[in-house]
Motif scaffolding. Structure first.
Motif, PDB file in Angstrom:
ATOM      1  N   ILE A  15       0.622  -1.266   0.287  1.00 25.67           N
ATOM      2  CA  ILE A  15      -0.276  -0.027  -0.401  1.00 25.67           C
ATOM      3  C   ILE A  15       0.549   0.936   0.168  1.00 25.67           C
ATOM      4  CG2 ILE A  15      -1.996   1.365   1.577  1.00 25.67           C
ATOM      5  CD1 ILE A  15      -2.454  -1.368   2.243  1.00 25.67           C
ATOM      6  N   GLY A  16       1.749   0.811   0.516  1.00 29.36           N
ATOM      7  CA  GLY A  16       3.512   2.208   0.989  1.00 29.36           C
ATOM      8  C   GLY A  16       3.474   2.485  -0.486  1.00 29.36           C
ATOM      9  N   MET A  17       3.991   1.592  -1.108  1.00 29.57           N
ATOM     10  CA  MET A  17       4.685   1.793  -2.753  1.00 29.57           C
ATOM     11  C   MET A  17       3.803   1.887  -3.763  1.00 29.57           C
ATOM     12  SD  MET A  17       7.286  -1.367  -2.337  1.00 29.57           S
ATOM     13  CE  MET A  17       7.904  -1.143  -4.173  1.00 29.57           C
ATOM     14  N   VAL A  18       2.293   1.998  -3.684  1.00 28.75           N
ATOM     15  CA  VAL A  18       1.472   2.311  -4.284  1.00 28.75           C
ATOM     16  C   VAL A  18       1.187   3.588  -4.514  1.00 28.75           C
ATOM     17  CG1 VAL A  18      -0.803   1.599  -5.030  1.00 28.75           C
ATOM     18  CG2 VAL A  18       0.917  -0.079  -4.844  1.00 28.75           C
ATOM     19  N   THR A  19       1.224   4.023  -3.031  1.00 31.53           N
ATOM     20  CA  THR A  19       0.763   5.125  -2.867  1.00 31.53           C
ATOM     21  C   THR A  19       2.240   5.747  -3.560  1.00 31.53           C
ATOM     22  OG1 THR A  19      -0.402   4.646  -0.817  1.00 31.53           O
ATOM     23  CG2 THR A  19       0.276   6.637  -1.081  1.00 31.53           C
ATOM     24  N   VAL A  20       3.482   6.109  -2.744  1.00 31.31           N
ATOM     25  CA  VAL A  20       4.751   6.755  -3.275  1.00 31.31           C
ATOM     26  C   VAL A  20       4.304   6.760  -4.597  1.00 31.31           C
ATOM     27  CG1 VAL A  20       6.624   7.207  -3.509  1.00 31.31           C
ATOM     28  CG2 VAL A  20       5.319   6.672  -1.240  1.00 31.31           C
ATOM     29  N   PHE A  21       4.065   5.522  -5.687  1.00 28.98           N
ATOM     30  CA  PHE A  21       3.764   5.546  -7.056  1.00 28.98           C
ATOM     31  C   PHE A  21       3.117   6.866  -7.662  1.00 28.98           C
ATOM     32  CE2 PHE A  21       2.970   3.496 -10.546  1.00 28.98           C
ATOM     33  CZ  PHE A  21       4.071   4.049 -11.851  1.00 28.98           C
ATOM     34  N   VAL A  22       2.010   6.704  -7.303  1.00 28.07           N
ATOM     35  CA  VAL A  22       0.985   7.205  -7.599  1.00 28.07           C
ATOM     36  C   VAL A  22       1.056   8.747  -7.497  1.00 28.07           C
ATOM     37  CG1 VAL A  22      -1.231   7.771  -7.989  1.00 28.07           C
ATOM     38  CG2 VAL A  22      -0.590   5.491  -7.078  1.00 28.07           C
ATOM     39  N   PHE A  23       1.224   9.165  -6.253  1.00 35.52           N
ATOM     40  CA  PHE A  23       1.836  10.632  -5.960  1.00 35.52           C
ATOM     41  C   PHE A  23       2.322  11.097  -6.529  1.00 35.52           C
ATOM     42  CE2 PHE A  23       4.209  13.455  -3.761  1.00 35.52           C
ATOM     43  CZ  PHE A  23       3.997  14.555  -3.344  1.00 35.52           C
ATOM     44  N   LEU A  24       3.753  10.135  -6.830  1.00 39.98           N
ATOM     45  CA  LEU A  24       5.074  10.715  -8.303  1.00 39.98           C
ATOM     46  C   LEU A  24       4.780  10.477  -9.691  1.00 39.98           C
ATOM     47  CD1 LEU A  24       8.503   9.354  -5.946  1.00 39.98           C
ATOM     48  CD2 LEU A  24       7.436  10.976  -5.770  1.00 39.98           C
ATOM     49  N   SER A  25       3.683   9.926  -9.770  1.00 37.32           N
ATOM     50  CA  SER A  25       3.103  10.111 -10.931  1.00 37.32           C
ATOM     51  C   SER A  25       2.785  11.054 -11.229  1.00 37.32           C
ATOM     52  CB  SER A  25       2.192   8.512 -11.172  1.00 37.32           C
ATOM     53  OG  SER A  25       3.154   7.764 -11.306  1.00 37.32           O
ATOM     54  N   ILE A  26       1.742  11.580 -10.427  1.00 39.66           N
ATOM     55  CA  ILE A  26       0.486  12.280 -10.145  1.00 39.66           C
ATOM     56  C   ILE A  26       1.349  13.865 -10.240  1.00 39.66           C
ATOM     57  CG2 ILE A  26      -1.332  13.513  -9.445  1.00 39.66           C
ATOM     58  CD1 ILE A  26      -2.530  11.071  -8.517  1.00 39.66           C
ATOM     59  N   LEU A  27       2.516  14.199  -9.755  1.00 41.42           N
ATOM     60  CA  LEU A  27       3.091  15.228  -9.479  1.00 41.42           C
ATOM     61  C   LEU A  27       3.995  15.554 -11.490  1.00 41.42           C
ATOM     62  CD1 LEU A  27       5.167  17.043  -7.940  1.00 41.42           C
ATOM     63  CD2 LEU A  27       6.212  15.596  -7.311  1.00 41.42           C
ATOM     64  N   VAL A  28       4.699  13.864 -11.520  1.00 42.04           N
ATOM     65  CA  VAL A  28       5.429  14.512 -13.171  1.00 42.04           C
ATOM     66  C   VAL A  28       4.110  14.870 -13.919  1.00 42.04           C
ATOM     67  CG1 VAL A  28       6.020  13.070 -14.739  1.00 42.04           C
ATOM     68  CG2 VAL A  28       6.919  12.429 -12.247  1.00 42.04           C
ATOM     69  N   LEU A  29       3.326  14.879 -14.199  1.00 44.67           N
ATOM     70  CA  LEU A  29       2.557  14.678 -15.216  1.00 44.67           C
ATOM     71  C   LEU A  29       1.852  16.469 -14.694  1.00 44.67           C
ATOM     72  CD1 LEU A  29       0.020  11.639 -15.463  1.00 44.67           C
ATOM     73  CD2 LEU A  29       1.536  12.613 -16.654  1.00 44.67           C
ATOM     74  N   LEU A  30       1.378  16.756 -13.427  1.00 45.70           N
ATOM     75  CA  LEU A  30       1.420  17.778 -13.020  1.00 45.70           C
ATOM     76  C   LEU A  30       2.715  18.790 -13.595  1.00 45.70           C
ATOM     77  CD1 LEU A  30      -0.745  17.792  -9.351  1.00 45.70           C
ATOM     78  CD2 LEU A  30      -1.268  18.497 -11.713  1.00 45.70           C
ATOM     79  N   VAL A  31       4.028  18.511 -12.839  1.00 51.17           N
ATOM     80  CA  VAL A  31       5.009  19.482 -14.097  1.00 51.17           C
ATOM     81  C   VAL A  31       4.900  19.764 -14.848  1.00 51.17           C
ATOM     82  CG1 VAL A  31       7.460  19.837 -13.752  1.00 51.17           C
ATOM     83  CG2 VAL A  31       6.827  19.147 -11.137  1.00 51.17           C
ATOM     84  N   GLN A  32       4.637  18.164 -16.074  1.00 49.89           N
ATOM     85  CA  GLN A  32       5.020  18.129 -17.557  1.00 49.89           C
ATOM     86  C   GLN A  32       3.528  19.430 -17.717  1.00 49.89           C
ATOM     87  OE1 GLN A  32       4.900  13.913 -19.085  1.00 49.89           O
ATOM     88  NE2 GLN A  32       6.907  14.454 -18.487  1.00 49.89           N
ATOM     89  N   LEU A  33       2.325  19.482 -17.278  1.00 49.68           N
ATOM     90  CA  LEU A  33       1.033  20.822 -17.218  1.00 49.68           C
ATOM     91  C   LEU A  33       1.204  21.484 -17.586  1.00 49.68           C
ATOM     92  CD1 LEU A  33      -2.104  20.219 -18.975  1.00 49.68           C
ATOM     93  CD2 LEU A  33      -2.704  20.288 -16.455  1.00 49.68           C
ATOM     94  N   MET A  34       2.198  22.122 -16.464  1.00 42.71           N
ATOM     95  CA  MET A  34       2.996  23.172 -16.177  1.00 42.71           C
ATOM     96  C   MET A  34       3.188  23.961 -16.916  1.00 42.71           C
ATOM     97  SD  MET A  34       2.931  23.569 -11.660  1.00 42.71           S
ATOM     98  CE  MET A  34       3.940  24.156 -11.589  1.00 42.71           C
ATOM     99  N   THR A  35       4.647  22.805 -17.421  1.00 44.17           N
ATOM    100  CA  THR A  35       5.965  23.109 -17.822  1.00 44.17           C
ATOM    101  C   THR A  35       5.198  23.618 -19.811  1.00 44.17           C
ATOM    102  OG1 THR A  35       7.376  21.776 -17.363  1.00 44.17           O
ATOM    103  CG2 THR A  35       7.772  22.630 -19.219  1.00 44.17           C
ATOM    104  N   MET A  36       4.138  22.827 -20.152  1.00 43.41           N
ATOM    105  CA  MET A  36       3.470  22.830 -21.691  1.00 43.41           C
ATOM    106  C   MET A  36       2.508  24.432 -21.216  1.00 43.41           C
ATOM    107  SD  MET A  36       2.476  19.175 -23.041  1.00 43.41           S
ATOM    108  CE  MET A  36       0.392  19.325 -21.881  1.00 43.41           C
ATOM    109  N   SER A  37       1.431  24.232 -19.889  1.00 42.44           N
ATOM    110  CA  SER A  37       0.531  26.226 -20.219  1.00 42.44           C
ATOM    111  C   SER A  37       1.960  26.973 -20.237  1.00 42.44           C
ATOM    112  CB  SER A  37      -0.096  25.499 -18.981  1.00 42.44           C
ATOM    113  OG  SER A  37       1.062  25.477 -17.549  1.00 42.44           O
TER     114      SER A  37
END
Length: 80
Positions: A15-37
């Motif tokens: 559960i901890g590893m999945v939580t960290v993986f999901v959080f980091l994936s969302i973080l990467v997607l948000l950073v890419q979205l901010m960069t594109m905008s």
């Protein structure tokens, strides 16, 4: 008893590893979205080569030499 505790530990770890993986994936997607905008709304301006002036000189200004000399002298005085 021990197997139940090991099972619980593995579940918590998963559960901890999945939580960290999901959080980091969302973080990467948000950073890419901010960069594109930012790139879309604030494009960089290209500088033409005619506006950039490169000064190449082998001669060092006497004022710069005097400033460096004074700084070295003051540093050496403080070290004594």
């Amino acid at each position: 008893m021990v197997t139940d505790m090991l099972t619980d530990a593995v579940e918590l770890m998963a559960i901890g590893m999945v939580t960290v993986f999901v959080f980091l994936s969302i973080l990467v997607l948000l950073v890419q979205l901010m960069t594109m905008s930012v790139r879309r709304f604030f494009p960089t301006k290209k500088v033409s080569s005619s506006t950039v002036e490169v000064v190449e000189s082998d001669v060092i200004s006497p004022r710069i030499v005097a400033a460096i000399t004074a700084a070295v002298h003051q540093h050496r005085q403080q070290q004594q």
